[in-house]
Design an enzyme around this catalytic site. Structure first.
Site, mmCIF file in Angstrom:
data_model
loop_
_atom_site.group_PDB
_atom_site.id
_atom_site.type_symbol
_atom_site.label_atom_id
_atom_site.label_comp_id
_atom_site.label_asym_id
_atom_site.label_seq_id
_atom_site.Cartn_x
_atom_site.Cartn_y
_atom_site.Cartn_z
ATOM 1 N N GLU A 1 -10.387 -0.898 5.843
ATOM 2 C CA GLU A 1 -9.211 -1.054 6.683
ATOM 3 C C GLU A 1 -9.579 -0.941 8.162
ATOM 4 O OE1 GLU A 1 -6.095 1.710 5.712
ATOM 5 O OE2 GLU A 1 -4.656 0.731 7.028
ATOM 6 N N SER B 1 -4.308 7.257 13.067
ATOM 7 C CA SER B 1 -3.872 7.236 14.469
ATOM 8 C C SER B 1 -5.090 7.344 15.387
ATOM 9 C CB SER B 1 -2.917 8.394 14.745
ATOM 10 O OG SER B 1 -3.648 9.606 14.783
ATOM 11 N N ASN B 2 -4.897 6.962 16.643
ATOM 12 C CA ASN B 2 -6.024 7.023 17.576
ATOM 13 C C ASN B 2 -6.519 8.455 17.779
ATOM 14 O OD1 ASN B 2 -5.701 4.296 17.660
ATOM 15 N ND2 ASN B 2 -5.598 4.138 19.893
ATOM 16 N N GLU B 3 -5.620 9.421 17.661
ATOM 17 C CA GLU B 3 -6.071 10.817 17.770
ATOM 18 C C GLU B 3 -6.996 11.150 16.603
ATOM 19 O OE1 GLU B 3 -2.922 9.838 18.058
ATOM 20 O OE2 GLU B 3 -2.521 10.279 20.161
ATOM 21 N N GLN C 1 0.830 -1.206 0.000
ATOM 22 C CA GLN C 1 0.000 0.000 0.000
ATOM 23 C C GLN C 1 0.867 1.260 0.000
ATOM 24 O OE1 GLN C 1 -2.167 0.600 3.674
ATOM 25 N NE2 GLN C 1 -3.693 1.916 2.726
ATOM 26 N N GLY C 2 0.777 2.047 -1.048
ATOM 27 C CA GLY C 2 1.564 3.278 -1.140
ATOM 28 C C GLY C 2 0.711 4.514 -0.937
ATOM 29 N N TYR C 3 0.334 4.747 0.281
ATOM 30 C CA TYR C 3 -0.424 5.955 0.622
ATOM 31 C C TYR C 3 0.497 6.996 1.269
ATOM 32 C CZ TYR C 3 -5.241 4.134 -0.034
ATOM 33 O OH TYR C 3 -6.415 3.659 -0.535
ATOM 34 N N SER C 4 1.028 6.623 2.456
ATOM 35 C CA SER C 4 1.754 7.603 3.270
ATOM 36 C C SER C 4 3.018 8.083 2.588
ATOM 37 C CB SER C 4 2.132 6.986 4.616
ATOM 38 O OG SER C 4 0.995 6.487 5.258
HETATM 39 C C1 LIG Z 1 4.401 -0.039 11.368
HETATM 40 C C2 LIG Z 1 3.695 0.856 10.418
HETATM 41 C C3 LIG Z 1 3.205 0.342 9.225
HETATM 42 C C4 LIG Z 1 2.594 1.175 8.280
HETATM 43 N N1 LIG Z 1 2.194 0.657 7.081
HETATM 44 C C5 LIG Z 1 1.745 1.489 6.092
HETATM 45 C C6 LIG Z 1 1.502 1.036 4.778
HETATM 46 O O1 LIG Z 1 1.652 -0.163 4.479
HETATM 47 N N2 LIG Z 1 1.124 1.916 3.824
HETATM 48 C C7 LIG Z 1 0.934 3.241 4.104
HETATM 49 O O2 LIG Z 1 0.572 3.989 3.215
HETATM 50 N N3 LIG Z 1 1.166 3.721 5.357
HETATM 51 C C8 LIG Z 1 1.571 2.879 6.349
HETATM 52 N N4 LIG Z 1 1.843 3.367 7.629
HETATM 53 C C9 LIG Z 1 1.752 4.804 7.854
HETATM 54 C C10 LIG Z 1 0.681 5.233 8.820
HETATM 55 O O3 LIG Z 1 -0.557 5.222 8.206
HETATM 56 C C11 LIG Z 1 1.078 6.622 9.365
HETATM 57 O O4 LIG Z 1 2.157 6.421 10.241
HETATM 58 C C12 LIG Z 1 -0.041 7.308 10.077
HETATM 59 O O5 LIG Z 1 -0.997 7.739 9.161
HETATM 60 C C13 LIG Z 1 0.440 8.515 10.878
HETATM 61 O O6 LIG Z 1 1.204 9.382 10.102
HETATM 62 P P1 LIG Z 1 2.633 9.904 10.566
HETATM 63 O O7 LIG Z 1 3.408 8.728 11.002
HETATM 64 O O8 LIG Z 1 3.189 10.753 9.508
HETATM 65 O O9 LIG Z 1 2.345 10.760 11.854
HETATM 66 P P2 LIG Z 1 1.814 12.271 11.906
HETATM 67 O O10 LIG Z 1 0.636 12.405 11.027
HETATM 68 O O11 LIG Z 1 2.949 13.200 11.712
HETATM 69 O O12 LIG Z 1 1.306 12.343 13.396
HETATM 70 C C14 LIG Z 1 2.163 12.616 14.507
HETATM 71 C C15 LIG Z 1 1.268 12.770 15.720
HETATM 72 O O13 LIG Z 1 0.383 13.872 15.509
HETATM 73 C C16 LIG Z 1 -0.958 13.459 15.708
HETATM 74 N N5 LIG Z 1 -1.845 14.253 14.858
HETATM 75 C C17 LIG Z 1 -1.715 14.482 13.540
HETATM 76 N N6 LIG Z 1 -2.734 15.227 13.100
HETATM 77 C C18 LIG Z 1 -3.541 15.467 14.161
HETATM 78 C C19 LIG Z 1 -4.760 16.176 14.355
HETATM 79 N N7 LIG Z 1 -5.373 16.786 13.362
HETATM 80 N N8 LIG Z 1 -5.295 16.216 15.595
HETATM 81 C C20 LIG Z 1 -4.692 15.584 16.630
HETATM 82 N N9 LIG Z 1 -3.536 14.907 16.514
HETATM 83 C C21 LIG Z 1 -2.973 14.847 15.285
HETATM 84 C C22 LIG Z 1 -0.948 12.002 15.363
HETATM 85 O O14 LIG Z 1 -2.066 11.333 15.929
HETATM 86 C C23 LIG Z 1 0.376 11.548 15.958
HETATM 87 O O15 LIG Z 1 0.216 11.356 17.333
HETATM 88 C C24 LIG Z 1 2.432 2.542 8.576
HETATM 89 C C25 LIG Z 1 2.914 3.051 9.791
HETATM 90 C C26 LIG Z 1 3.541 2.237 10.705
HETATM 91 C C27 LIG Z 1 4.054 2.822 11.989
#
Ligand SMILES: Cc1cc2nc3c(=O)[nH]c(=O)nc-3n(C[C@H](O)[C@H](O)[C@H](O)COP(=O)(O)OP(=O)(O)OC[C@H]3O[C@@H](n4cnc5c(N)ncnc54)[C@H](O)[C@@H]3O)c2cc1C
Ligand SMILES: Cc1cc2nc3c(=O)[nH]c(=O)nc-3n(C[C@H](O)[C@H](O)[C@H](O)COP(=O)(O)OP(=O)(O)OC[C@H]3O[C@@H](n4cnc5c(N)ncnc54)[C@H](O)[C@@H]3O)c2cc1C
Lengths: 380, 398
Positions: free
Chosen positions: B244, B383-385, B126-129
């Site tokens: 998902e 994320s849970n937030e 999955q290439g989203y992030s």
């Molecule tokens: C082990 C693992 C596997 C993964 N696998 C995939 C994958 O296969 N494909 C893919 O596309 N992605 C994948 N992900 C990515 C995952 O979806 C992202 O890590 C997630 O969306 C959070 O983004 P970020 O890590 O950039 O954190 P950020 O978005 O930078 O968040 C940092 C903190 O800020 C908080 N935050 C951000 N915005 C808000 C808001 N508006 N209000 C309150 N709090 C906020 C977050 O909750 C978090 O606590 C994976 C991540 C992990 C850790």
């Protein structure tokens, strides 16, 4: 009342801080951790050259009789650098046990070496079945013509893999969980029958389990009076707990600084994530947990070298309980606030988080110390 | 109100059990139950067995080789497979890209990709992030520019789970920079062997290689790999996210982890007694078991409403938060249960082929690593937030 360090203590802390900053970058730490030794021999030598391994020892041994506060100053900075050297194990715990229980000859043989850093001691007090209870000792020491014959296994001896001297608890009499009948023995790991199984630990350090099979040691290996080591171990473990608390505060400080920086830098939805109130409040909670921990580390340092009493026991149990809880909170909250980046090996935050969890598994976790404290609630 | 399974549902459960008793390879189940590492080959071997039974594609219509299970049947499958030690299904192909292709793809895409997912020929990721687009996914920057019969793709994806095994990646890419973020995104299927793609491992804090960075440099992607319409990818992505989110609560996995914890606590000793008889530790286990009971019923309530024709909405966000907290709490207790042995990290013991002596209990080695690894549960899949933001917006109107 004044909580500030005095001039000497401040100088001491600044010295360690400078050394750590200069020698212990995150990248270097990862390299040290990968080596067979598991830490930096060079950094250890520098600690020794600056007299830092001698801090808690007397002037004859090259130290300045440093107490809890001096040890705290050193440990906090080692914590900030996530330093892997066996300072607590060798200098505080090993040196402490020999200093308290050893006879003149044993002190002469070993303490100067420990104080100068040339001799590294490792201490094995736990066993596979003991959980965190240091009175739970099944390793047996049988007296014979030449001294003692040791059989048993000591668990998770941090720094044991590279120690020049091993100190273990063993039972000379009594039931397996009795404080009476425990003795301490110090001997070389090269003694016949000593087998070490070395492994890395989750926080990047190294340790080993030590199996003792018919290990024959001389009578001069016995530290202190036969069967009387229970109180010595408890007292010195208390000093080590105070040292761990100080280290933990250093680790937490860095963890919080890194998290706060990240909240300011990382942008999502067009704003720094630190603008989101849920993250602001969590960061505030991390700060107040750190302050709780700092206060308890100070309190623990203040009793570390005082005479044993129920009050000392209570303070140390309370401190380790607070440190354990605060450490886990900061570790988990910090990872969460970082998002994915907090989960990676390449970025330093996770290593601080892992050290905080590891500290909770050394010398008793928060649950263990809560029980100890509860048992002492009504003691005078 | 009736909280019991019907006779047919019970019969289905028996059928599932009989199948698992007979067909689940013992070595694979042992790895899952002992938290050991699974290889790509393990996953594929199990997938083939499931496919033969016709039980692999539970989200698909029958015409494409799927099986028509009711939500309750899916739930029964989930519970039983966790109990038996069935490997977690790698969702990216069968449960993520396939439903999108089935709903929004054209016939050629359905005919080409769906059989290859069933056969295991294609392994999807999955290439989203992206580095700059995590929670704010719509801000993604990977560009796809139309050039004749191709799109030229440039940019970077990250956190790509098991990308090292994959030969296909489904990506959200920006095809239009002139419009609002959400409106300029397209859904592209990209062959990982195309020149210009580089995959670099990201090692997680527990030393695992589970996620990757994927770089795109002038990657030529045929236009027929576009799903649906250009610039409409966000709609498809959101459709997929609801898939998902259900299941991310991991109730079945928590039940399996809890039963492992109880076994562990009845073997480990404290004060000369098994830990499970220790008043404070047994209360901690009891508390998490009670929480799990409640969450399991909440899960069933959602399932029942879906069975009745409802769509899982923000309730599943709430359940994701609770469910992940519960699983993390179980992992915390398992780490605590082994006391000082939480420190050693004897990596070779994670390998099923390891035949040396175990340092401690044979299940002790992975427990700390797993505790750290599962911090991800509250970060990914929204994320849970972010889930709480959704609940406060969608349910509470805040
Ligand atoms: C082990 C693992 C596997 C993964 N696998 C995939 C994958 O296969 N494909 C893919 O596309 N992605 C994948 N992900 C990515 C995952 O979806 C992202 O890590 C997630 O969306 C959070 O983004 P970020 O890590 O950039 O954190 P950020 O978005 O930078 O968040 C940092 C903190 O800020 C908080 N935050 C951000 N915005 C808000 C808001 N508006 N209000 C309150 N709090 C906020 C977050 O909750 C978090 O606590 C994976 C991540 C992990 C850790
Ligand atoms: C027992 C009692 C004694 C008091 N005595 C005095 C007194 O002697 N003199 C006096 O002047 N006042 C007094 N107060 C008033 C008190 O200071 C106010 O109750 C207080 O400032 C909160 O204001 P509020 O009740 O209007 O709640 P609100 O301000 O309406 O707050 C409601 C909720 O919203 C939260 N909230 C508000 N703004 C934010 C924000 N920006 N971010 C996050 N959350 C937010 C609050 O924390 C609270 O949970 C007293 C109150 C009580 C209950």
């Amino acid at each position: 009342m004044d909580f500030r360090l005095n001039e000497e203590q401040q100088m001491l802390q600044d010295t360690v801080a400078r050394l750590v900053r200069g020698e212990y970058s995150f990248e270097k730490r990862l390299e040290f951790s990968e080596t067979e030794l598991g830490f930096s021999a060079d950094f250890w030598r520098q600690l020794s050259e600056l007299g830092l391994t001698a801090v808690p020892f007397s002037e004859e041994l090259g130290g300045f009789g440093g107490g809890g506060v001096e040890v705290q100053s050193v440990m906090a900075e080692l914590g900030r650098g996530l330093c892997l050297e066996p300072y607590m194990q060798s200098v505080i715990l090993g040196g402490g046990l020999i200093g308290q229980a050893g006879n003149d000859r044993q002190k002469e043989n070993w303490l100067a070496g420990i104080a100068s850093g040339e001799l590294k001691a490792a201490v094995g007090l736990q066993e596979p079945q003991s959980y965190y209870d240091l009175n739970n000792v099944e390793t047996r020491a049988e007296k014979n013509g030449e001294g003692y014959l040791l059989n048993g296994r000591k668990a998770v001896v941090i720094g044991g893999h590279c120690a020049d001297l091993i100190i273990v608890s063993a039972r000379t009499s009594g039931n397996s969980d009795s404080a009476d009948g425990i003795s301490l023995f110090a001997f070389s790991p090269d003694t016949d029958g000593v087998e070490r199984r070395t492994y890395p630990t989750i926080d990047g350090a190294k340790g080993c389990d030590i199996t003792l099979t018919n290990v024959q040691v001389g009578a001069d290996a016995l530290l202190g009076d036969e069967g009387q080591a229970g109180s010595v171990i408890e007292y010195q473990a208390g000093r080590a707990i105070a040292a761990l608390c100080a280290e933990a505060v250093g680790v937490m400080e860095m963890a919080n600084e890194l998290t706060l920086d990240y909240l300011k830098q990382r942008k999502q939805f067009g704003v720094p994530i630190g603008k989101f109130q849920v993250l602001q409040h969590r960061m505030v909670d991390m700060m107040s947990e750190l302050e709780q921990a700092r206060s308890m580390a100070i309190l623990a340092a203040s009793v570390a070298d005082s005479e044993q009493s129920d009050e000392r026991r209570r303070v140390l149990a309370a401190a380790k309980n607070v440190i354990g809880r605060a450490g886990q909170f900061i570790s988990e909250a910090g990872i969460q606030s970082h998002g994915g980046i907090g989960m990676t090996w390449e970025y330093n935050f996770a290593h601080y988080a892992k050290r905080l969890i590891a500290i909770n598994h050394q010398l008793g976790d928060d649950d263990f110390h809560l029980e100890r404290y509860a048992a002492l609630l009504q003691a005078s | 109100m009736n909280m019991n399974y019907t006779a047919e549902e019970l019969a289905f459960r028996d059928e599932v059990r009989a199948f698992l008793d007979e067909k689940l390879p013992a070595d694979i189940a042992a790895k899952v139950k002992g938290f050991r590492r699974l290889s790509k080959e393990d996953h594929l071997r199990w997938q083939q067995i499931l496919c033969k039974q016709g039980w692999y594609a539970t989200h698909w219509p029958e015409e494409y080789g799927g099986v028509k299970w009711t939500p309750v049947q899916k739930h029964i499958w989930d519970e039983e497979s966790c109990r038996y030690g069935v490997p977690r299904s790698i969702p990216f192909g069968v449960n993520m890209v396939a439903p999108v292709i089935i709903k929004f793809g054209n016939d050629a895409q359905k005919q080409h990709y769906l059989p290859r997912i069933l056969s295991g020929e294609d392994w999807w990721c999955q290439g989203y992030s992206e580095p700059g687009a995590g929670s704010d996914l719509a801000s993604l920057k990977t560009r796809a520019v139309r050039d004749g019969d191709h799109y030229i793709v440039n940019g970077q994806k990250t956190w790509t789970t098991l990308g090292q095994h994959a030969n296909m990646i489904f990506c959200l890419v920006r095809t239009n920079t002139e419009v609002k973020n959400q409106e300029g995104i397209s859904f592209l299927l990209i062959d990982m062997n195309t020149p210009g793609i580089t995959v670099r491992p990201i090692i997680t804090l527990d030393g695992e290689h589970e996620v990757n960075e994927v770089f795109f440099e002038d990657v030529k992607v045929p236009v027929e790999n576009l799903v649906g319409e250009e610039d409409k990818g966000w709609t498809y992505a959101k459709f997929l996210l609801t898939y998902e989110r259900t299941g991310l609560a991991g109730i079945g996995m928590s039940k399996a982890a809890l039963s492992h914890l109880k076994q562990l606590a009845s073997r480990r000793m404290k004060n000369g007694k098994p830990l499970i008889e220790d008043p404070s530790f047994s209360q901690r286990i009891a508390k998490v078991e009670i929480d799990l009971t409640a969450a399991a019923i909440s899960n069933l309530r959602i399932i029942a409403s879906v069975e009745g024709g409802g769509v899982p909405g923000a309730e599943s966000s709430m359940l994701k938060v609770k469910g992940t907290e519960i699983r993390q709490a179980i992992n915390d207790l398992a780490r605590r249960a082994i006391g000082p042995y939480a420190l050693p990290f004897v990596e070779e013991e994670l390998d099923l082929a390891y035949d040396g002596e175990f340092l401690s209990d044979e299940n002790a080695a992975p427990l700390s690593a797993q505790y750290f690894n599962n911090r991800k549960l509250s970060i990914f899949g929204g994320s849970n937030e972010i889930q709480k933001n959704i609940v406060s917006k969608m349910i509470l109107g805040l």
